[in-house]
Design a protein around this motif. Sequence first.
Motif, PDB file in Angstrom:
ATOM      1  N   TYR A  13       0.852  -1.178   0.000  1.00  0.00           N
ATOM      2  CA  TYR A  13       0.000   0.000   0.000  1.00  0.00           C
ATOM      3  C   TYR A  13       0.892   1.233   0.000  1.00  0.00           C
ATOM      4  N   LEU A  15       1.207   5.160   0.526  1.00  0.00           N
ATOM      5  CA  LEU A  15       0.418   6.178   1.216  1.00  0.00           C
ATOM      6  C   LEU A  15       0.268   7.421   0.350  1.00  0.00           C
ATOM      7  N   ASP A  16      -0.930   7.923   0.326  1.00  0.00           N
ATOM      8  CA  ASP A  16      -1.136   9.188  -0.367  1.00  0.00           C
ATOM      9  C   ASP A  16      -0.639  10.321   0.507  1.00  0.00           C
ATOM     10  N   PRO A 208      -4.485   2.495   0.477  1.00  0.00           N
ATOM     11  CA  PRO A 208      -4.624   3.913   0.130  1.00  0.00           C
ATOM     12  C   PRO A 208      -4.597   4.181  -1.364  1.00  0.00           C
ATOM     13  N   ARG A 214      -8.435   5.208   1.346  1.00  0.00           N
ATOM     14  CA  ARG A 214      -7.995   6.508   1.854  1.00  0.00           C
ATOM     15  C   ARG A 214      -9.007   7.079   2.844  1.00  0.00           C
ATOM     16  N   ILE A 217      -8.580   5.240   6.130  1.00  0.00           N
ATOM     17  CA  ILE A 217      -7.438   5.698   6.921  1.00  0.00           C
ATOM     18  C   ILE A 217      -7.789   6.978   7.669  1.00  0.00           C
ATOM     19  N   ARG A 521       1.807   9.027   7.714  1.00  0.00           N
ATOM     20  CA  ARG A 521       1.686   9.131   6.266  1.00  0.00           C
ATOM     21  C   ARG A 521       2.996   9.541   5.595  1.00  0.00           C
TER      22      ARG A 521
END
Length: 622
Positions: A13, A15-16, A208, A214, A217, A521
């Motif tokens: 995954y 992370l944005d 994400p 997203r 999260i 993040r």
Amino acid sequence: MLAMEGNKKTKQYGLDSATSWFGSCISSCSSSEKVSTHRKLPRTASESSVTNPMKKRGGWKAIIFILGNETFERLAVFGLFANFMVYLTREFHLDQVYASNIISLWFGISNFTPLLGAFISDAYVGRFRTIAFASFGTLSGLIVVSLTSWLPELHPPSCTPQQLASRQCVRASSSQIGVLLMGLCFLTIGSAGVRPCSIPFGVDQFDPTTDEGRKGINSYFNWYYTTFTMVLLVTQTVVVYIQDSVSWRIGFGIPTVCMLCSIIMFFVGTRVYVHVKPEGSIFSGIAQVLVTAYKKRKLNLPMSEEKPDGVFYDPPLIGITVVSKLPLTKEFRALNKAALIMEGELNPDGTRVNQWRLVSIQQVEEVKCLARIIPIWAAGILSLISMTQQGTFTVSQAMKMNRHLGAKFQIPAGSVSVISLITIALWLPFYDRILVPKLRKMTKHEGGITLLLRIGIGMVFSILSMVVAGYVEKVRRDSANSNPTPLGIAPMSVLWLAPHLILMGLCEAFNIIGQIEFFNRQFPEHMRSIGNSFFSCSFGVSSYVSSIIVNIVHHSTRTHSHPDWLTDDINAGRLDYFYYLIAGLTSLNLVFFIYVARRYQYKGNVDLLDETHQVELGSHKA
């Protein structure tokens, strides 16, 4: 790298990133937050044969067990220490300074050991095993501390309040204190593993790369702190009452049983968790980047770094089905030299000859992530100082105010901070379920507002709370001195403290959760536990900084004609000046935070197989 235990299905995954900064006053700090499209590498036959597509792991199905585990664990730990100062002075007959030193020492160590736990987790054993081992450490510590109240041999003989006041009670022996400290050591081991891993382990359960992940999260961080607040409400009311008025044995037994429930809940959800495999020591990787960059410091970088093929070392990440790579950036360009490929540094198969002579772009960018985060982390330390006053001087104010509600009930002075907790418990569900969806439609941001904006709003509430607290204290002091009584009680309700405590609750709801989410993040995935431990260290450092400020004020504001601002008799002191001083310091800190936030560049992602190496960054330009 996410590895699903049992069927060995791995999933990564990425992370944005978060986006812009602080309102119209710095509207120039806009950012574009993008998440790249991830492509799966072909799986081996063995991997495919053991994969069961019907057994989907992670998501809210796993979060139920994780939040349950965390809730019971916090009930256990905070239930034990909510009234621990009273236990040391009343039952162990220790003087306040000695008891305070024990608690301060334990609190400080427990806020720094998560760095070690995070390192072990991310480098060697993974978050699941770290939490599992640490949970048994916490349970062992709770059992030992509980036994000090159960077994007569482990605590001094009881005595009456009159004997305690006249210091005629038998003080705890060295061996009894030693057993107590052994229990605290076990609890420190537990906190070293649970604190840095619990939140990242929850984040691991969401993907994400999808809108649903997203949003999950963002909601997880809010609900995590909501349950945390509810735990504090229970421990500071129900558990404290049982310990103080019913029985210390029952009062310590309840947290121990809660910890046992926490462990059971954690292992029940084993089959539905997504697991992240450790990827080796991150500190050696950081050292390799710094050493290599120093060795190549005299080299010149190419004029264009947009297409680094053949110039910078950028190998594929092996053994991963989905990956989120960090793109090469121009910030801290001197570190980019560490990834420059020189003659003789690569083997015929493309591997490195020496890891201390050449590092990858990924390693360089991970070090840059750490370098970018440190100023934000430093700015967050001072913003937490105002929160530490709730358990000290706010209680002193409450003791000098009318705490009666009706003819018979009197609010305990130590329970006034519940107002902040109630504020958080009411605000966070409203924020998560009502306000964020509306903000999301306006800003097109997954979290409604950006992480740095959320932290900054919390800092503003922190400053306002100290200003209001100073004003209320001036009114309280003038009222007490104008209407003198033997006990110095001001003829005004303790509910006058509610405005600044409500503001402090909003400060926590924005600042604390914003920092937790920011650290989780903005660190690379395999460093997420280290990032989470940064937040724990923030509390430890802010506690020590607060103590330093208190001691400086205590010794520097005393004159021959007037006592110091923080004298024991707050009616003779100037606690309001102290609150204004904290407000001034946090205002300067806010200016520093805005400065570093405007220049902060968010972590970006690129595709593992993206041959053109397109850079997708969300950044703040000054």
